[in-house]
Design a protein around this motif. Structure first.
Motif, PDB file in Angstrom:
ATOM      1  N   VAL A   9       0.849  -1.196   0.000  1.00  0.00           N
ATOM      2  CA  VAL A   9       0.000   0.000   0.000  1.00  0.00           C
ATOM      3  C   VAL A   9       0.886   1.248   0.000  1.00  0.00           C
ATOM      4  O   VAL A   9       0.656   2.186  -0.778  1.00  0.00           O
ATOM      5  CB  VAL A   9      -0.967  -0.001   1.206  1.00  0.00           C
ATOM      6  N   ALA A  10       1.898   1.264   0.837  1.00  0.00           N
ATOM      7  CA  ALA A  10       2.809   2.417   0.883  1.00  0.00           C
ATOM      8  C   ALA A  10       3.515   2.620  -0.455  1.00  0.00           C
ATOM      9  O   ALA A  10       3.673   3.762  -0.905  1.00  0.00           O
ATOM     10  CB  ALA A  10       3.829   2.231   2.006  1.00  0.00           C
ATOM     11  N   ASP A  11       3.892   1.522  -1.093  1.00  0.00           N
ATOM     12  CA  ASP A  11       4.566   1.613  -2.395  1.00  0.00           C
ATOM     13  C   ASP A  11       3.659   2.209  -3.473  1.00  0.00           C
ATOM     14  O   ASP A  11       4.144   2.750  -4.462  1.00  0.00           O
ATOM     15  CB  ASP A  11       5.040   0.235  -2.863  1.00  0.00           C
ATOM     16  N   HIS A  12       2.349   2.063  -3.300  1.00  0.00           N
ATOM     17  CA  HIS A  12       1.397   2.539  -4.310  1.00  0.00           C
ATOM     18  C   HIS A  12       0.608   3.757  -3.840  1.00  0.00           C
ATOM     19  O   HIS A  12      -0.429   4.091  -4.399  1.00  0.00           O
ATOM     20  CB  HIS A  12       0.470   1.391  -4.728  1.00  0.00           C
ATOM     21  N   VAL A  28      -5.539   2.069  -6.734  1.00  0.00           N
ATOM     22  CA  VAL A  28      -6.086   0.742  -6.489  1.00  0.00           C
ATOM     23  C   VAL A  28      -5.782  -0.226  -7.620  1.00  0.00           C
ATOM     24  O   VAL A  28      -5.490  -1.398  -7.379  1.00  0.00           O
ATOM     25  CB  VAL A  28      -7.609   0.831  -6.237  1.00  0.00           C
ATOM     26  N   VAL A  29      -5.821   0.245  -8.841  1.00  0.00           N
ATOM     27  CA  VAL A  29      -5.551  -0.643  -9.985  1.00  0.00           C
ATOM     28  C   VAL A  29      -4.124  -1.175  -9.899  1.00  0.00           C
ATOM     29  O   VAL A  29      -3.888  -2.388  -9.977  1.00  0.00           O
ATOM     30  CB  VAL A  29      -5.795   0.090 -11.323  1.00  0.00           C
ATOM     31  N   LEU A  62      -2.867  -5.106  -9.014  1.00  0.00           N
ATOM     32  CA  LEU A  62      -1.957  -5.839  -9.908  1.00  0.00           C
ATOM     33  C   LEU A  62      -0.730  -6.328  -9.138  1.00  0.00           C
ATOM     34  O   LEU A  62      -0.286  -7.470  -9.316  1.00  0.00           O
ATOM     35  CB  LEU A  62      -1.541  -4.960 -11.088  1.00  0.00           C
ATOM     36  N   ALA A  63      -0.186  -5.474  -8.280  1.00  0.00           N
ATOM     37  CA  ALA A  63       0.977  -5.861  -7.470  1.00  0.00           C
ATOM     38  C   ALA A  63       0.612  -6.971  -6.486  1.00  0.00           C
ATOM     39  O   ALA A  63       1.393  -7.909  -6.286  1.00  0.00           O
ATOM     40  CB  ALA A  63       1.529  -4.644  -6.726  1.00  0.00           C
ATOM     41  N   LEU A  64      -0.562  -6.879  -5.874  1.00  0.00           N
ATOM     42  CA  LEU A  64      -1.018  -7.924  -4.958  1.00  0.00           C
ATOM     43  C   LEU A  64      -1.138  -9.262  -5.687  1.00  0.00           C
ATOM     44  O   LEU A  64      -0.706 -10.297  -5.181  1.00  0.00           O
ATOM     45  CB  LEU A  64      -2.363  -7.545  -4.336  1.00  0.00           C
TER      46      LEU A  64
END
Length: 69
Positions: A35-38, A54-55, A59-61
């Motif tokens: 979350v911090a990274d995005h 969120v998109v 994708l990262a998740l």
């Protein structure tokens, strides 16, 4: 447009971290790092509010912690 914004506030994202971590079977801290990274800051440092894309986060998740079917 569709009226769906791809961003949420960091506070709202924080409310969902425990649920997402449980669903994905990982520690909440691992989700918190993504979350911090995005999380993006204010535009030009002064306009708007910090936001989580969120998109890109989803994708990262999916890449880092795929859901088991």
């Amino acid at each position: 447009g569709s009226g769906l914004a791809p961003d949420i506030s960091p506070a709202y994202a924080d409310l969902q971290i425990a649920r997402v971590a449980k669903t994905r079977g990982v520690a909440a801290e691992q989700i918190r790092v993504l979350v911090a990274d995005h999380t993006e800051g204010r535009t030009l440092g002064v306009f708007g509010e910090p936001r989580v894309n969120v998109v890109e986060l989803n994708l990262a998740l999916d890449q880092k912690f795929p859901m088991k079917s």
